[in-house]
Write a protein that holds these residues in place. Structure first.
Motif, PDB file in Angstrom:
ATOM      1  N   GLY A 236       0.819  -1.208   0.000  1.00 52.65           N
ATOM      2  CA  GLY A 236       0.000   0.000   0.000  1.00 52.65           C
ATOM      3  C   GLY A 236       0.851   1.255   0.000  1.00 52.65           C
ATOM      4  O   GLY A 236       0.517   2.238  -0.658  1.00 52.65           O
ATOM      5  N   LEU A 237       1.963   1.235   0.738  1.00 54.59           N
ATOM      6  CA  LEU A 237       2.847   2.396   0.743  1.00 54.59           C
ATOM      7  C   LEU A 237       3.392   2.653  -0.659  1.00 54.59           C
ATOM      8  O   LEU A 237       3.431   3.794  -1.133  1.00 54.59           O
ATOM      9  CB  LEU A 237       4.008   2.185   1.724  1.00 54.59           C
ATOM     10  N   ILE A 238       3.816   1.576  -1.329  1.00 54.08           N
ATOM     11  CA  ILE A 238       4.357   1.737  -2.687  1.00 54.08           C
ATOM     12  C   ILE A 238       3.275   2.260  -3.622  1.00 54.08           C
ATOM     13  O   ILE A 238       3.478   3.221  -4.374  1.00 54.08           O
ATOM     14  CB  ILE A 238       4.918   0.388  -3.198  1.00 54.08           C
ATOM     15  N   ALA A 239       2.094   1.635  -3.539  1.00 55.69           N
ATOM     16  CA  ALA A 239       0.992   2.086  -4.396  1.00 55.69           C
ATOM     17  C   ALA A 239       0.624   3.524  -4.076  1.00 55.69           C
ATOM     18  O   ALA A 239       0.287   4.314  -4.966  1.00 55.69           O
ATOM     19  CB  ALA A 239      -0.216   1.170  -4.212  1.00 55.69           C
ATOM     20  N   GLY A 240       0.693   3.881  -2.792  1.00 53.53           N
ATOM     21  CA  GLY A 240       0.358   5.242  -2.389  1.00 53.53           C
ATOM     22  C   GLY A 240       1.322   6.260  -2.991  1.00 53.53           C
ATOM     23  O   GLY A 240       0.899   7.311  -3.494  1.00 53.53           O
ATOM     24  N   LEU A 241       2.614   5.961  -2.942  1.00 51.44           N
ATOM     25  CA  LEU A 241       3.595   6.854  -3.565  1.00 51.44           C
ATOM     26  C   LEU A 241       3.281   7.009  -5.052  1.00 51.44           C
ATOM     27  O   LEU A 241       3.296   8.122  -5.601  1.00 51.44           O
ATOM     28  CB  LEU A 241       5.009   6.283  -3.380  1.00 51.44           C
TER      29      LEU A 241
END
Lengths: 343, 346
Positions: A236-241
């Protein structure tokens, strides 16, 4: 558990050229850093930066599917949540919300929201496993799309938010082609390195072991569900970035950005590229973006989906490991394993 | 778990079944009162009006009938072959388009319905024989292939029928509205105002019920049904006992695809045919099957009822959050019973 990508040896699983890291990575890094010297603005942003952004979303899927055996179709929805957060808490020109928080608060906040949203999706879909994950996450992605489209109070419904500007500081407007490319490249490289590192960390190894045999891991005493949810959080962090970059790239976000076709497009990218190594999603994204851009000359813009769909079908039939798998085929391997069922 | 159940009619109190029976009785009584009484003002104030309430309930139930038609094929195919057919929505939409064309050309709606079923059944058979059989036992690749098919199919249908919205013409004998024996209000003159409802939608509901019963009989009272149920429980053992599983698979896939096509024509006559409907019905099938339990016809019926009602009631009472209600039902089901209401734990 046929979602598993069984590998006898994690280091050997990677495509040979990238397994050792070293030289291939240096060459790739040099090419990517020097790319703006030869590329026009169009190639820099519409091809380069856009591929990197889509590649990051697909990377978050690859992290889940490749190492965790969880094929989530909701990763673009997660990226969209971050994008909507940027539009709502930052500034937009749609006259709805737009709290005007500074970017250095909005961005971490949006990424955190994406991480939490992803972890929640993980918690829901980890209730069952295997092929059910794909169904549940697809249902979540579709429901998210319909919700953002119907709801005007929160998401401004069909039109979404427009006029979202990338920040301007140190005298640079970060949506100008060259700065934007480098920002995207830096973030993508960070994510890529993080995934490579995580895959070899204790957590990553445990995750891969859970993918291969959840019952055994549970018996040894690992908390299988917790590992899965943490993996979803990282993804989710990667997708969020990627979502933040995507909303800066487009300058707008609407339900159309996260519709079902777009969500499935991410899966297509990951499958075409290959889900055995983190470079796969980026490769897939580049191929898909190039096809998207230049298929117009080939068959006209309208029938692009047929082309990409057929290409996807060919890849699924011919090479379960995507383009990376094709690459690997040139080298003799003992007993090529694929996305096949484990015995 | 059910201590009361094991002790039977022990003097300790009610059995589980009796308790549920009483709850069901009271629920039925409340519903009957809601249905036949003229509502007092405070109730109208809460639920807008009796007409709005019961229209949404009836719409929900008929929509549930449509969802059941679509989802029953999906759940059968999934239960038996572990094949998540994400092209199921495309089958629905293709059936609707075909039904539209055939009805337009022949002028007979029933021919259109029959064509929708027959053509899609054959198509499903071909898909099973030429595509899925090659990837047997490989769930993920089968699913990916169905995604690819759905993308190509959606694009080709868009090419063929453009983005226009079609409505399949129903014959005159299906048009019109019927007066239900439900009094919604009294006029000042003392005349009762009855709830009217489109006749066609009642026919859809009846068709869904008939097909549901037919499927149940097929599964529970015939030899083929026995094989299908055995295949759902243990595919390998079924094959080992000498049954040609591929023939069973092909039959099930044909029935599933045919039902999607049938639902497409029926649904396209009640609502409309347009691009994007495939995703809508795919979502409905997914949620119905997740909620109801994989591979269970009864589960599909329960799931369809829940989702249909949630969607229509949500549409009336909290329009922009309607989809959230559907979603909440799914999440709650997964939290309490991950295998679905009627699903078997594996």
């Amino acid at each position: 558990m046929s979602l598993a990508l069984p590998t006898s040896d994690p280091t050997r699983a990677a495509t040979p050229a990238f397994a050792g890291g070293g030289l291939a990575h240096l060459v790739l890094a040099a090419v990517l850093v020097l790319y703006p010297a030869v590329a026009s603005d169009f190639f820099l942003t519409q091809i380069g930066a856009y591929s990197l952004i889509l590649g990051m979303v697909a990377l978050s899927l690859m992290l889940l599917a490749g190492y965790g055996g969880m094929v989530s179709l909701a990763q673009l929805s997660v990226a969209g949540m971050a994008g909507y957060a940027v539009a709502i808490f930052g500034l937009n020109s749609s006259g709805v919300h737009g709290f005007g928080w500074p970017w250095w608060i909005v961005v971490p906040f949006a990424v955190l929201i994406a991480g939490i949203a992803s972890a929640l999706i993980g918690a829901i879909s980890s209730r069952t496993d295997g092929i059910y994950t794909i169904m549940i996450t697809l249902a979540i992605a579709t429901a998210t799309f319909y919700f953002t489209q119907q709801n005007y109070a929160l998401f401004n419904g069909f039109p979404g938010f427009a006029g979202i500007r990338a920040p301007e500081f140190w005298g640079v407007f970060w949506r100008d082609p060259v700065p934007f490319y480098y920002v995207t490249l830096a973030v993508a490289a960070l994510c890529y390195a993080a995934v490579l590192y995580a895959a070899r960390s204790t957590f990553g190894l445990a995750l891969q072991a859970i993918r291969d045999n959840p019952r055994r891991m549970r018996a040894i005493g690992f908390d299988v569900t917790a590992h899965k949810i943490v993996a979803y959080f990282f993804a989710g962090l990667i997708a969020g970035l990627a979502g933040v970059l995507l909303v800066w790239f487009n300058g707008r976000i609407s339900p159309g950005t996260i519709n079902v076709a777009a969500a499935i497009n991410i899966l297509i990218i990951a499958v075409i590229g290959g889900m055995r190594h983190p470079i796969g999603p980026f490769l897939g994204a580049l191929v898909v973006v190039l096809m998207q851009t230049f298929a117009i000359d080939l068959i006209g813009a309208e029938r692009f989906n047929t082309l990409i769909g057929l290409f996807f079908l060919v890849i699924v039939f011919a090479s379960p490991d995507g383009l990376l798998g094709l690459w690997g085929r040139f080298r003799p391997r003992s007993g090529q394993e694929s996305l096949g069922p484990s015995p | 778990m059910s201590i009361a159940g094991e002790t039977g009619a022990a003097p300790r109190g009610l059995t589980r079944g009796q308790a549920w029976g009483i709850v069901a009785f009271f629920a039925a009584a409340v519903f009957a009162w809601l249905l036949f009484a003229v509502w007092p003002d405070w109730l109208n104030a809460i639920l807008i009006s009796k007409k709005a309430f019961f229209s949404s309930i009836f719409n929900g139930i008929t929509l549930a009938g449509l969802y059941f038609l679509v989802a029953s094929g999906f759940t059968l195919v999934f239960g038996l072959m572990r094949n998540v057919n994400l092209a199921h929505g495309s089958l629905y939409l293709l059936g609707a388009y075909l039904g539209y064309e055939v009805t337009r050309i022949t002028g007979y709606w029933l021919v259109g319905v029959a064509a929708g079923f027959a053509v899609l059944a054959v198509l499903g058979l071909l898909m099973q024989v030429f595509v899925f059989r090659r990837l047997e036992g490989d769930d993920l690749r089968q699913t990916l292939v169905t995604i690819g098919i759905s993308i190509v199919a959606a694009d080709l249908m868009l090419w063929m029928w453009t983005g226009a919205t079609y409505q399949i013409a129903t014959p005159a004998w299906l048009d019109g509205a019927v007066k239900l024996p439900v009094v919604t209000a009294y006029r000042s003159s003392g005349d009762a105002v009855f709830l009217t409802y489109p006749f066609y939608r009642l026919v859809v509901l009846a068709a869904a019920i008939v097909i549901g019963i037919g499927l149940w009989l097929l599964l529970n009272r015939t030899r083929v049904g026995m094989m299908i149920r055995a295949g759902v429980d243990d595919r390998a053992m079924l094959a080992a006992s000498g049954v040609n599983v591929h023939a069973v698979f092909a039959v099930v896939f044909a029935i599933g695809a045919g039902l999607a096509g049938f639902a497409g024509v029926v649904g396209g006559s009640a609502l409309s045919v347009a691009p994007g409907e495939d995703v809508r019905y795919l979502l409905a099938s997914l949620v119905v099957v997740i909620v109801g339990g994989m591979g269970s016809i009864t589960g599909a019926a329960i799931g369809a009822l829940l989702i249909g009602l949630a969607e229509q009631v949500g549409l009336v009472y909290f329009p922009t959050y309607g989809i959230v209600l559907t979603f909440v039902i799914m999440v709650v089901t997964l939290a309490i019973r991950p295998q679905g209401i009627m699903g078997k734990a594996r």
